[in-house]
Scaffold this motif. Sequence first.
Motif, short mmCIF file in Angstrom:
data_model
loop_
_atom_site.label_atom_id
_atom_site.label_comp_id
_atom_site.label_asym_id
_atom_site.label_seq_id
_atom_site.Cartn_x
_atom_site.Cartn_y
_atom_site.Cartn_z
N CYS A 107 18.37 38.85 48.60
CA CYS A 107 18.26 38.94 50.05
C CYS A 107 17.62 37.75 50.70
O CYS A 107 16.33 37.34 50.20
CB CYS A 107 17.36 40.48 50.40
SG CYS A 107 16.98 40.70 52.33
N ASP A 108 18.05 37.50 51.79
CA ASP A 108 17.66 36.17 52.37
C ASP A 108 16.52 36.75 53.45
O ASP A 108 16.55 37.32 54.47
CB ASP A 108 18.53 35.63 53.53
CG ASP A 108 18.16 34.27 54.33
OD1 ASP A 108 16.84 34.00 54.15
OD2 ASP A 108 19.05 33.69 54.41
N ILE A 109 15.11 36.60 53.00
CA ILE A 109 14.10 37.16 53.55
C ILE A 109 13.75 36.79 54.96
O ILE A 109 13.47 37.32 56.00
CB ILE A 109 12.82 37.18 52.66
CG1 ILE A 109 13.15 37.77 51.37
CG2 ILE A 109 11.46 37.61 53.29
CD1 ILE A 109 13.03 39.27 51.40
N GLU A 110 14.00 35.54 55.04
CA GLU A 110 13.79 34.81 56.42
C GLU A 110 14.91 35.32 57.35
O GLU A 110 14.58 35.67 58.50
CB GLU A 110 14.22 33.32 56.25
CG GLU A 110 13.80 32.69 57.57
CD GLU A 110 13.66 30.87 57.55
OE1 GLU A 110 14.07 30.58 58.59
OE2 GLU A 110 13.58 30.48 56.63
N ALA A 111 15.96 35.70 56.92
CA ALA A 111 17.01 36.27 57.88
C ALA A 111 16.83 37.60 58.21
O ALA A 111 16.81 37.95 59.34
CB ALA A 111 18.59 36.08 57.41
N LEU A 112 16.00 38.24 57.29
CA LEU A 112 15.88 39.97 57.61
C LEU A 112 14.59 39.77 58.57
O LEU A 112 14.65 40.65 59.45
CB LEU A 112 15.47 40.51 56.26
CG LEU A 112 15.29 42.00 56.13
CD1 LEU A 112 16.57 42.62 56.84
CD2 LEU A 112 14.69 42.66 54.85
N ILE A 113 13.88 38.80 58.33
CA ILE A 113 12.38 38.90 59.31
C ILE A 113 12.86 38.53 60.82
O ILE A 113 12.45 38.85 61.68
CB ILE A 113 11.41 37.59 58.90
CG1 ILE A 113 10.73 37.96 57.43
CG2 ILE A 113 10.67 37.53 60.04
CD1 ILE A 113 10.03 37.05 57.21
N GLN A 114 14.13 37.58 60.82
CA GLN A 114 14.59 37.24 62.17
C GLN A 114 15.38 38.56 62.68
O GLN A 114 15.02 38.66 63.75
CB GLN A 114 15.50 36.17 62.07
CG GLN A 114 14.84 34.69 61.75
CD GLN A 114 15.77 33.72 61.36
OE1 GLN A 114 16.93 33.77 61.24
NE2 GLN A 114 15.28 32.45 61.27
N ASN A 115 16.07 39.13 61.94
CA ASN A 115 16.75 40.62 62.33
C ASN A 115 15.60 41.50 62.81
O ASN A 115 15.85 42.32 64.03
CB ASN A 115 17.45 41.32 61.06
CG ASN A 115 18.12 42.21 61.79
OD1 ASN A 115 17.66 43.17 61.77
ND2 ASN A 115 19.66 42.02 61.98
N ALA A 116 14.46 41.63 62.02
CA ALA A 116 13.37 42.69 62.35
C ALA A 116 12.80 41.99 63.67
O ALA A 116 12.21 42.96 64.53
CB ALA A 116 12.57 42.76 61.57
N THR A 117 12.52 40.78 63.85
CA THR A 117 11.85 40.21 65.04
C THR A 117 12.88 40.40 66.38
O THR A 117 12.43 41.06 67.39
CB THR A 117 11.86 38.79 65.09
OG1 THR A 117 10.74 38.29 63.77
CG2 THR A 117 11.19 38.05 66.23
N HIS A 118 13.90 40.33 66.29
CA HIS A 118 15.15 40.72 67.43
C HIS A 118 15.08 42.35 67.64
O HIS A 118 14.98 42.75 68.79
CB HIS A 118 16.53 40.48 67.18
CG HIS A 118 16.76 38.83 66.73
ND1 HIS A 118 17.74 38.28 66.19
CD2 HIS A 118 16.00 37.98 67.17
CE1 HIS A 118 17.64 37.20 66.11
NE2 HIS A 118 16.68 36.75 66.87
#
Length: 422
Positions: free
Chosen positions: A223-234
């Motif tokens: 899993c791309d953790i940074e992309a998941l963080i950005q998704n949760a941020t949105h």
Amino acid sequence: MEDNVDFQRIKLTASRAQTPLSIAQCLMLGQTLNTKSLLKNLTFLNRELPVRFSKRIVELSNLPSELRRTEPIMNLIKNYTTSFNELQAYSDNSRLWYLSPNTHHREDLELDDNEALQTSVQKEYADLLQKVTNRHKQDVIYMAHGISLFKRYQNTRSQPSDEIQHFLNSFNRGRLGIRIMVGHHLALQNQLFYPAGELSSSSYLSTPTSAQSRRVGIIEPQCDIEALIQNATHSAQFVFFQHYSTVFPPNVHIVHAKELGGKKVRFPVVPALLHHILFELLKNSMRATAEFHGLDKSSYPDIEIHLSSNSAGDLDIRIKDHGGGMPPGHIVKPFDYMFTTASSTVCIDFPSIMTALEKKPQSSAMGENLPLCGFGFGLATSKLYARLFGGDLTLNSVAGSGTEATIQLRRLEDQIEHTDDK
């Protein structure tokens, strides 16, 4: 219920031990995916799910009578009993006997080579699982509503007793285990029958995937953790805007530790669970920061997220805000159910939340229909989600400054389901 003859069967089934989930085993099942391996998992679920549902029924039935008799809790008991009866009826009359009359053990299962019957049985069971899934979409809402009514009847704003806190942890842990088992099986079946990626309506416990995703069921091995963080941020920003309308939330800045080499961090996770944890922490940090510095400000200090790993291969995600922190005496309370820093004037409209959830697609992000604050389940369930597979969630708060939350994720080999409080 105690007068019902069927409850004796429920208690007998509940006396059987659960089989803990392993992320490594779930991945192995998906990586060797074919009709027979999926049927073996179906057979395992056919035996395991009635056990898990019966345990939830017994837990609910053992609640204090004043709580058990609230309408939301009675609805929960009714729904879990219906699901148990349907799953048990399928187990009693299943056509699996025609495919494998000798055993119900996943590891030893020998299947007859009747492809048409195998496919028919799989789709029949998937329909049952989807029916059960839809019935339990609102479990958390029912539970929170029941606790809220219980507190109102007692005329108190204090936290539920230690006994009820223990029950909520146990019940939600068991509920989550069921969700993962069912969600993983349905997702794998979708991948088997829809290899081009066109998921059917039964997708469950899912989050949006990228074109580079190599998801196995509900698990992302890399899993791309940074992309998941950005998704949760949105997702958190969306709820923030819904609440404040004209106020812009703080920005989120991601920092990679030196040992990660500045590269994108990839780690085996169930994205939907980590997304939920990140979403809860980020929306709390956004609200705290905005309210601490004043809602009339045009900008706020960034929320910082630091990613780091240790020699054992575990991953830490630290979220640091400048939202004023909490008074020293409050640091143990955020992980209690029904704890909230929201004003006492905040009133949760449970019927409206239930209506919104009914209309929401099953694959939508968890939490986006819940209020920004005041619900009282966010941090408690987040810690539970983190601990389910051996990780943890901790808080370090400095009054007048801010709060740092640390999500600890265990390496793949150590991600084994915890089925009790130990």
